[in-house]
Design an enzyme around this catalytic site. Structure first.
Site, short mmCIF file in Angstrom:
data_model
loop_
_atom_site.label_atom_id
_atom_site.label_comp_id
_atom_site.label_asym_id
_atom_site.label_seq_id
_atom_site.Cartn_x
_atom_site.Cartn_y
_atom_site.Cartn_z
N ASP A 32 0.87 -1.18 0.00
CA ASP A 32 0.00 0.00 0.00
C ASP A 32 0.91 1.23 0.00
O ASP A 32 1.95 1.24 0.66
CB ASP A 32 -0.92 0.00 1.23
N GLU A 147 -14.71 -9.33 -6.76
CA GLU A 147 -15.05 -9.74 -5.39
C GLU A 147 -16.53 -9.52 -5.14
O GLU A 147 -17.14 -8.65 -5.74
CB GLU A 147 -14.20 -8.94 -4.38
N GLU A 151 -19.44 -5.89 3.45
CA GLU A 151 -18.80 -5.29 4.61
C GLU A 151 -19.36 -5.94 5.87
O GLU A 151 -20.58 -6.15 5.98
CB GLU A 151 -19.13 -3.80 4.63
N LYS A 202 -20.31 -8.52 -11.88
CA LYS A 202 -20.22 -7.84 -10.58
C LYS A 202 -21.22 -6.69 -10.50
O LYS A 202 -22.01 -6.58 -9.55
CB LYS A 202 -18.79 -7.34 -10.36
N LEU A 248 -35.09 -8.65 1.03
CA LEU A 248 -36.52 -8.31 0.92
C LEU A 248 -36.99 -7.56 2.16
O LEU A 248 -38.18 -7.46 2.39
CB LEU A 248 -37.35 -9.58 0.72
N CYS A 258 -20.86 0.62 -1.86
CA CYS A 258 -20.88 -0.18 -3.10
C CYS A 258 -22.15 -0.02 -3.93
O CYS A 258 -22.07 0.31 -5.12
CB CYS A 258 -20.67 -1.64 -2.76
N LYS A 323 -25.57 0.15 7.63
CA LYS A 323 -26.21 -1.12 7.99
C LYS A 323 -25.60 -1.56 9.31
O LYS A 323 -24.58 -1.00 9.74
CB LYS A 323 -26.00 -2.18 6.90
#
Ligand code: UGA
Length: 436
Positions: A32, A147, A151, A202, A248, A258, A323
């Site tokens: 990184d 991918e 999360e 994806k 649902l 995302c 979430k």
């Protein structure tokens, strides 16, 4: 066969992939550009809240199978290099490939012949086909291996995937098979396809989830008009194997780093290709409308009118993250609702088990103690589905609130328990339950 794998980018996709590949028995070098992040990881500090990730990183470091560096040159000698770089949306919603376009030519100058270059984080359709040009090499096979990590479940999703996709042109090349073999211990089915299909799959998956959620959010509105219960409707739908029970549950709208980004990117791509993707455009429109719907429900609960004024009204918020299971505030519907309530003049106090501060939203006072959100509040609003909210002492909350009413945008709480504690419970797409 153990491979030497290079991972470029130590974000949630890169770090999870690095730690999990090490767990699957490979030697991993994770690069990184951010020196301080690398230093932290070398000390064993994992800043990303993913269950199981700190343990896997610690294991890899102590086995010597997982190393961190900011020196790209250490990728020389790797058998495969996975690109896990950010592609944030630009102002039009198209993915910004700046970082990728900067890093890939550097890799082209240093990788040894035969190293396989793999795209893992989400990239626009056509990126794999562009890579040989960016690498300026024809001896580095390119594979698209998107991918599908959620999360908060990333480690589990990586080690137990529903499917592994490897895209090459032509499909099922030796390089594709080599990438697929890395996942053999997971037992997941492999889709060996062309690179454009892998890349599109994806976007198609995330966009479909978004459509499913917007569909159920409108259905919830319809249930309220017809006196039906969306939980019963969704339960019935979900029993149909062709539909499936997941995604649902209605809510304050879908968010995170995302779904919003990928729906915008796919819409943008469709538009550039001259294809009208109205169904997806509608899903995005419905999602933007969802926050206004929550604010209307709060106005109704507090004032008895969907257009009533909230000026100077104290409102308590339970949940801020997009979430449960994460402290991530990126594109959080909870924050969007909070911002709208603040604009309407409400005074907001919020609690989220994983959030300490909300940068840029001064109107919200964030408190560590969930019971403080109810103090003198005209309503409580549940915005994130943290299970621990169910176990709060609701009678205690009712005693300190000015008005014992809860707008539960996640249908998280048990209406009977709430009624017993003295609360009026207003769910989404359900029958309101008055205090008993
Ligand atoms: C999503 C996808 O689920 C992953 O498969 C994908 O790999 C990932 O994006 C990515 O592209 O990297 P994530 O962003 O972690 O994962 O979030 P989800 O769990 O999909 O939730 C998205 C949103 O939908 C949240 O705001 C959530 O609260 C909402 N949601 C989800 C509902 O409102 N109702 C549901 O029934 C399910």
């Amino acid at each position: 066969m153990a491979e030497h794998i290079g991972i470029v980018g130590a974000g949630y996709v890169g770090l999870t992939s690095a730690a999990c590949f090490a767990r699957l028995g490979h030697r991993v070098t994770c690069v990184d550009a951010d020196e301080s992040k690398v230093d932290q990881l070398r000390r064993g500090e994992v800043a990303i809240a993913e269950p199981g990730l700190p343990e896997l990183v610690a294991q890899g470091r102590s086995d010597g199978t997982l190393t961190f560096t900011d020196a790209q040159a250490e990728l020389y000698g790797t058998d495969l290099v996975f690109l896990c770089l950010p592609t944030p949306p630009d102002r039009d919603g198209a993915p910004d490939l700046g970082v990728l376009e900067q890093v890939v030519p550097q890799l082209g100058r240093l990788l040894r012949p035969g190293s396989v270059v793999v795209t893992k984080s989400t990239v626009p359709v056509g990126t794999a086909a562009r890579l040989p040009g960016l690498l300026r090499r024809d001896d580095l096979p390119v594979v698209s291996n998107p991918e599908f990590l959620r999360e908060g479940h990333a480690v589990d999703d990586f080690l137990h995937p529903d499917r592994v996709v490897v895209g090459t042109d032509p499909p099922n090349s030796a390089a594709a098979q080599r990438v697929a073999r890395l996942y053999e211990p997971t037992g997941a089915p492999v889709v060996a396809t062309d690179s454009a299909s892998a890349e599109l799959a994806k976007y198609a998956s995330n966009a479909f989830l978004a459509v499913k959620l917007s569909y159920v959010n409108v259905l919830a509105e319809l249930c309220e008009r017809f006196g039906a219960d969306v939980r019963e409707v969704a339960r019935t739908m979900g029993m149909d194997a062709r539909i499936g029970p997941e995604f649902l549950a209605p809510g304050p709208g879908w968010g995170g780093s995302c779904l919003p980004k990928d729906t915008s990117a796919l819409l943008h791509a469709a538009e550039s290709a001259g294809v009208e993707f109205g169904i997806l455009r509608d899903a995005v429109r419905v999602n933007a409308r969802q926050r206004a719907r929550v604010v209307r429900a709060v106005r109704q609960a507090v004032t008895g009118s969907a257009a009533g004024s909230l000026a100077g009204t104290r409102i308590g918020l339970l949940g801020l993250a997009f979430k449960a299971g994460t402290g991530d505030l990126r594109d959080s519907p909870a924050l969007a609702v909070a911002a709208e309530l603040a604009r309407a003049g409400a005074e907001l106090t919020a609690h989220d088990p994983a959030v300490g501060t909300v940068p840029g939203l001064d109107a919200v006072q964030v408190v560590d103690d969930p019971y403080l959100v109810a103090k003198d509040a005209a309503a409580l609003v549940v915005l994130t589905e943290w299970p621990e909210f169910r176990d709060l002492d609701w009678a205690r909350l009712a005693a300190s609130a000015a008005q014992a009413v809860v707008v539960d945008t996640r249908n998280l709480l048990d209406p009977d328990t709430l009624a017993g504690a003295g609360f009026t419970h207003i769910g989404v797409g359900t029958h309101p339950r008055r205090q008993s």
